[in-house]
Write a protein that holds these residues in place. Sequence first.
Motif, short mmCIF file in Angstrom:
data_model
loop_
_atom_site.label_atom_id
_atom_site.label_comp_id
_atom_site.label_asym_id
_atom_site.label_seq_id
_atom_site.Cartn_x
_atom_site.Cartn_y
_atom_site.Cartn_z
N ASN A 51 -8.93 -1.26 2.92
CA ASN A 51 -8.04 -2.26 2.10
C ASN A 51 -7.25 -3.05 2.93
N ASN A 109 -1.80 1.38 -5.38
CA ASN A 109 -2.99 1.65 -5.04
C ASN A 109 -3.17 3.24 -4.65
N ASN A 163 -10.58 -3.54 -1.11
CA ASN A 163 -9.69 -4.60 -1.64
C ASN A 163 -9.04 -5.40 -0.64
N ASN A 167 -2.41 -1.99 -9.02
CA ASN A 167 -3.96 -1.52 -8.86
C ASN A 167 -3.85 -0.06 -8.21
N GLY A 208 0.94 -1.33 -0.12
CA GLY A 208 -0.12 -0.09 0.07
C GLY A 208 0.87 1.32 0.06
N SER A 216 2.42 -5.65 -2.11
CA SER A 216 0.85 -6.05 -2.60
C SER A 216 0.15 -4.63 -2.41
N GLY A 217 -0.73 -4.22 -3.25
CA GLY A 217 -1.13 -2.94 -3.32
C GLY A 217 -0.42 -1.60 -3.55
N ASN A 243 -0.92 4.48 -1.46
CA ASN A 243 -2.38 4.54 -1.18
C ASN A 243 -2.45 5.96 -0.61
N PHE A 301 -3.91 -5.35 2.62
CA PHE A 301 -2.74 -5.70 1.61
C PHE A 301 -1.64 -6.24 2.59
#
Length: 171
Positions: free
Chosen positions: A29, A40, A46, A57, A20, A36-37, A23, A31
């Motif tokens: 979310n 974003n 998610n 993403n 993340g 991962s992520g 983010n 993650f």
Amino acid sequence: EAGRANTSGANNNFLGQSAGRLNTTGSSNNFFGNVSGYCNTTGSHNNFIGQQAGCCNTTGGYNNFFGLDAGRSNTTGTFYNFLGQNSGRSTTIGKYNTFFGDNAGYSNTTGCNNTFIGFAAGFCNTTVSWNFFAGELAGCCSNVNYNIFIGRCAGRFTTTGNYNRFFGAFS
């Protein structure tokens, strides 16, 4: 670096190196796993679990990616469920795909409303929609829509054609 850019996102859980990382306002979310992520920014609701799951993403929401590189290339796609290593790995945009099994839907890029179940089911499909493939290597094809292939390698060598129904191994 996990969640480093978060400004006003709420109810997020980021665990793993750079999970993340970008983010900003995305909320609700989860993650878990290195990277991962990662990309974003505003995507919400998610769940990405596994190294590099959903790492590209940006704004996609309501996705569930479980497994190493699951949904890795998704940017804005929504309502996806990918379970298995490399499942939906090349998917970038679209809606409502469900891929269960290692390498299921691996090459899918923009197809919608597909369900691929089994190891490498729908592996070579790129932009297809409205298909149901169940079985190892079932529907490993391209440019087909509205098909049902059930069984090991069912419809595996079908490269074009719509509205087909194949049942049984190697059919």
